[in-house]
Design a protein around this motif. Structure first.
Motif, PDB file in Angstrom:
ATOM      1  N   ASN A 142       0.806  -1.097  -0.020  1.00 57.94           N
ATOM      2  CA  ASN A 142      -0.009  -0.104   0.072  1.00 57.94           C
ATOM      3  C   ASN A 142       0.693   1.364  -0.012  1.00 57.94           C
ATOM      4  OD1 ASN A 142      -2.460  -1.213   0.107  1.00 57.94           O
ATOM      5  ND2 ASN A 142      -2.607  -1.346   2.128  1.00 57.94           N
ATOM      6  N   VAL A 143       1.973   1.221   0.722  1.00 59.39           N
ATOM      7  CA  VAL A 143       2.913   2.376   0.605  1.00 59.39           C
ATOM      8  C   VAL A 143       3.581   2.500  -0.654  1.00 59.39           C
ATOM      9  CG1 VAL A 143       4.965   3.178   1.531  1.00 59.39           C
ATOM     10  CG2 VAL A 143       3.555   2.158   3.272  1.00 59.39           C
ATOM     11  N   ALA A 144       3.882   1.256  -1.389  1.00 62.35           N
ATOM     12  CA  ALA A 144       4.572   1.467  -2.530  1.00 62.35           C
ATOM     13  C   ALA A 144       3.759   1.679  -3.681  1.00 62.35           C
ATOM     14  CB  ALA A 144       5.292   0.044  -2.847  1.00 62.35           C
ATOM     15  N   LYS A 145       2.316   1.966  -3.420  1.00 61.12           N
ATOM     16  CA  LYS A 145       1.552   2.211  -4.665  1.00 61.12           C
ATOM     17  C   LYS A 145       1.320   3.704  -4.734  1.00 61.12           C
ATOM     18  CE  LYS A 145      -3.124   1.063  -3.017  1.00 61.12           C
ATOM     19  NZ  LYS A 145      -4.078   0.161  -2.819  1.00 61.12           N
ATOM     20  N   ILE A 146       1.809   4.467  -3.895  1.00 59.87           N
ATOM     21  CA  ILE A 146       1.648   6.105  -3.826  1.00 59.87           C
ATOM     22  C   ILE A 146       2.366   6.515  -5.136  1.00 59.87           C
ATOM     23  CG2 ILE A 146       1.649   7.964  -2.486  1.00 59.87           C
ATOM     24  CD1 ILE A 146       1.431   6.190  -0.035  1.00 59.87           C
ATOM     25  N   PRO A 147       1.972   7.100  -5.826  1.00 59.08           N
ATOM     26  CA  PRO A 147       2.764   7.631  -7.125  1.00 59.08           C
ATOM     27  C   PRO A 147       3.710   8.722  -6.464  1.00 59.08           C
ATOM     28  CG  PRO A 147       0.446   7.760  -7.520  1.00 59.08           C
ATOM     29  CD  PRO A 147       0.537   7.203  -6.243  1.00 59.08           C
TER      30      PRO A 147
END
Ligand code: DC
Length: 234
Positions: free
Chosen positions: A97-102
């Motif tokens: 979820n953290v890694a999907k923040i553009p």
């Protein structure tokens, strides 16, 4: 003086537990390349958010991005990335979820490109002969011009068995079914997110490690690298 950009770049992508990390370490040792595990950067940010007590069930993307910027500016990200807790089940649960923040990915992108073009010296002080960058979007987004790209994969079941062993070795309790479910959920998030999803680059070489041990996977990759880098590495 303008430093010369490194061109010996190997991009390694693939899903969680496929064996990218082990392969990267072995190849770096063998060829004298510097290696970057980009997953550890996203894990470091996640661990920091957990440690400061952020509500991970209701992730505040703006706050997470600001935290990533701060960790990156102060180089504290490297300290977190060395903390063994980046591989705990709790971090595993929230990292996708953290890694999907553009916006957060944009901050991490610069760091990764700098590493590929200007790899740091090896731990023993020697100059690195090249760089291996390992992650999900390296061949597609971070280093699209890398001369060698691998896509390392394995069945979800084989990957879950490896992860379970890792947890048990660390003294954490876990069940195979839980680990398998978590791997499948993370694959889903990593592959379907809007920003830089996990995807095999068109020119990446596929290696399926389901039936391989570490040595066999290393030998397959080494043969390909030796052929492509024949001139550069001798
Ligand atoms: O490779 P890993 O399991 O340590 O990666 C942790 C998480 O970070 C995983 O959910 C995918 C994400 N990741 C990413 O989005 N982009 C990368 N280049 C590397 C990892």
């Amino acid at each position: 003086m303008i430093k010369e950009e490194n061109k010996n770049i190997i991009a390694i992508d693939g899903p969680a537990g496929a064996g990218k990390g082990t392969l990267t370490k072995k190849l770096c040792e063998y060829y004298g390349f510097a290696g970057l595990d980009t997953g550890s950067l996203y894990r470091a940010i996640t661990l920091c958010l957990i440690e400061i007590g952020h509500d991970m069930e209701h992730l505040d993307e703006k706050f997470a991005t600001e935290t990533a910027q701060k960790l990156s500016d102060t180089h504290e990200i490297l300290t977190y990335a060395k903390n063994p807790n980046i591989r705990s089940q709790l971090t595993n649960k929230y990292v996708a979820n953290v890694a999907k923040i553009p916006e957060l990915r944009a901050i991490m992108r610069k760091y990764q490109i700098d590493f590929a073009l200007f790899p740091p010296n090896l731990p023993d002080g020697r100059k690195a002969k090249g760089a291996i960058i390992e992650g999900r979007d390296i061949g597609t987004v971070i280093c699209p011009n890398a001369p060698i790209k691998f896509y390392i994969t394995a069945t979800a079941e084989a990957r879950a068995s490896r992860r379970l062993k890792e947890y048990l070795d660390r003294g954490e309790s876990a069940s195979y079914q839980e680990v398998l479910a978590s791997i499948i959920k993370r694959d889903e998030t990593d592959s379907h997110r809007a920003s830089s999803p996990l995807k095999q680059a068109d020119d990446a070489i596929l290696i399926n490690t389901s039936e391989n041990n570490k040595e066999q996977t290393f030998e397959i990759a080494k043969k390909i690298i030796d052929e492509r880098f024949k001139i550069i590495l001798t």
